[in-house]
Write a protein that holds these residues in place. Sequence first.
Motif, PDB file in Angstrom:
ATOM      1  N   ALA A  52       0.786  -0.890   0.132  1.00 20.38           N
ATOM      2  CA  ALA A  52      -0.316  -0.041  -0.334  1.00 20.38           C
ATOM      3  C   ALA A  52       0.424   1.063   0.120  1.00 20.38           C
ATOM      4  N   THR A  53       2.218   1.403   0.659  1.00 26.59           N
ATOM      5  CA  THR A  53       2.899   2.401   0.780  1.00 26.59           C
ATOM      6  C   THR A  53       3.729   2.741  -0.310  1.00 26.59           C
ATOM      7  N   ALA A  54       3.698   1.627  -0.710  1.00 30.03           N
ATOM      8  CA  ALA A  54       5.096   1.719  -2.792  1.00 30.03           C
ATOM      9  C   ALA A  54       3.672   2.077  -3.599  1.00 30.03           C
ATOM     10  N   ASN A  55       2.180   1.738  -3.561  1.00 33.90           N
ATOM     11  CA  ASN A  55       1.339   1.841  -4.127  1.00 33.90           C
ATOM     12  C   ASN A  55       0.711   3.392  -3.911  1.00 33.90           C
ATOM     13  N   ALA A  56       1.032   4.129  -2.552  1.00 32.10           N
ATOM     14  CA  ALA A  56       1.060   5.594  -2.659  1.00 32.10           C
ATOM     15  C   ALA A  56       1.399   6.476  -3.858  1.00 32.10           C
ATOM     16  N   PRO A  57       0.768   7.735  -4.462  1.00 36.59           N
ATOM     17  CA  PRO A  57       1.020   8.391  -5.041  1.00 36.59           C
ATOM     18  C   PRO A  57       1.920   9.299  -4.786  1.00 36.59           C
ATOM     19  N   GLU A  58       2.414   9.651  -3.177  1.00 38.69           N
ATOM     20  CA  GLU A  58       2.939  10.732  -2.542  1.00 38.69           C
ATOM     21  C   GLU A  58       4.467  10.490  -2.580  1.00 38.69           C
ATOM     22  N   TYR A  59       4.490   9.176  -3.161  1.00 39.93           N
ATOM     23  CA  TYR A  59       6.191   8.570  -2.665  1.00 39.93           C
ATOM     24  C   TYR A  59       6.378   8.052  -4.216  1.00 39.93           C
ATOM     25  N   SER A  60       5.849   8.034  -5.224  1.00 43.92           N
ATOM     26  CA  SER A  60       5.964   8.094  -6.096  1.00 43.92           C
ATOM     27  C   SER A  60       6.973   7.350  -6.646  1.00 43.92           C
ATOM     28  N   GLY A  61       6.939   6.053  -6.132  1.00 43.66           N
ATOM     29  CA  GLY A  61       7.951   5.339  -6.052  1.00 43.66           C
ATOM     30  C   GLY A  61       8.778   4.530  -5.934  1.00 43.66           C
ATOM     31  N   ASN A  62       9.905   5.591  -4.619  1.00 40.74           N
ATOM     32  CA  ASN A  62      10.746   6.443  -3.748  1.00 40.74           C
ATOM     33  C   ASN A  62      10.905   5.067  -2.917  1.00 40.74           C
ATOM     34  N   TYR A  63      11.981   3.716  -3.948  1.00 39.83           N
ATOM     35  CA  TYR A  63      11.992   3.244  -2.752  1.00 39.83           C
ATOM     36  C   TYR A  63      13.050   3.304  -1.475  1.00 39.83           C
ATOM     37  N   ASN A  64      13.501   4.282  -1.924  1.00 46.16           N
ATOM     38  CA  ASN A  64      14.658   5.029  -0.210  1.00 46.16           C
ATOM     39  C   ASN A  64      13.473   5.739   0.963  1.00 46.16           C
ATOM     40  N   ILE A  65      12.855   6.105   0.036  1.00 40.66           N
ATOM     41  CA  ILE A  65      11.768   6.990   0.966  1.00 40.66           C
ATOM     42  C   ILE A  65      10.503   5.707   2.225  1.00 40.66           C
ATOM     43  N   ILE A  66       9.923   4.369   0.682  1.00 38.50           N
ATOM     44  CA  ILE A  66       9.361   3.862   1.600  1.00 38.50           C
ATOM     45  C   ILE A  66       9.946   3.032   2.333  1.00 38.50           C
ATOM     46  N   ASN A  67      11.280   2.504   2.002  1.00 35.46           N
ATOM     47  CA  ASN A  67      11.597   1.543   2.573  1.00 35.46           C
ATOM     48  C   ASN A  67      11.896   1.784   4.116  1.00 35.46           C
ATOM     49  N   GLY A  68      12.507   3.536   4.112  1.00 35.54           N
ATOM     50  CA  GLY A  68      12.668   3.088   5.010  1.00 35.54           C
ATOM     51  C   GLY A  68      11.582   3.863   6.230  1.00 35.54           C
ATOM     52  N   LYS A  69      10.046   3.692   5.703  1.00 37.44           N
ATOM     53  CA  LYS A  69       9.253   3.188   6.252  1.00 37.44           C
ATOM     54  C   LYS A  69       8.802   2.155   7.229  1.00 37.44           C
ATOM     55  N   PHE A  70       9.481   1.076   7.054  1.00 36.99           N
ATOM     56  CA  PHE A  70       9.856  -0.121   7.546  1.00 36.99           C
ATOM     57  C   PHE A  70      11.209  -0.850   7.884  1.00 36.99           C
ATOM     58  N   PRO A  71      11.370   0.212   8.949  1.00 39.64           N
ATOM     59  CA  PRO A  71      12.790  -0.657   9.313  1.00 39.64           C
ATOM     60  C   PRO A  71      12.603  -2.023  10.079  1.00 39.64           C
ATOM     61  N   GLU A  72      11.269  -2.226  10.410  1.00 40.95           N
ATOM     62  CA  GLU A  72      11.421  -3.451  11.497  1.00 40.95           C
ATOM     63  C   GLU A  72      10.990  -4.711   9.850  1.00 40.95           C
ATOM     64  N   LEU A  73      11.780  -4.258   8.410  1.00 41.11           N
ATOM     65  CA  LEU A  73      11.902  -5.172   7.302  1.00 41.11           C
ATOM     66  C   LEU A  73      13.804  -5.360   6.720  1.00 41.11           C
ATOM     67  N   PHE A  74      13.969  -4.346   7.499  1.00 40.19           N
ATOM     68  CA  PHE A  74      15.480  -4.280   6.879  1.00 40.19           C
ATOM     69  C   PHE A  74      15.851  -4.175   8.614  1.00 40.19           C
TER      70      PHE A  74
END
Length: 69
Positions: free
Chosen positions: A47-69
């Motif tokens: 859902a976050t990756a699909n959010a238009p405000e992030y425009s596919g910027n995975y640096n921002i998207i990944n930063g929102k999920f520290p539990e994955l990294f």
Amino acid sequence: MADLQSILRDYVATANAPEYGGDYSIINSKFPELANFDEQILKDYVATANAPEYSGNYNIINGKFPELF
């Protein structure tokens, strides 16, 4: 094994593929390497990756999920 960031991008693309119709039981079965992650977190990631405000910027998207990294 491919790195987690690449796997997650593929996961998002698969989740968005019309042929799976958002059926996460099918989507998750294609990614056994993500089996140890909470399904809701993965759905939130899509859902976050699909959010238009992030425009596919995975640096921002990944930063929102520290539990994955």
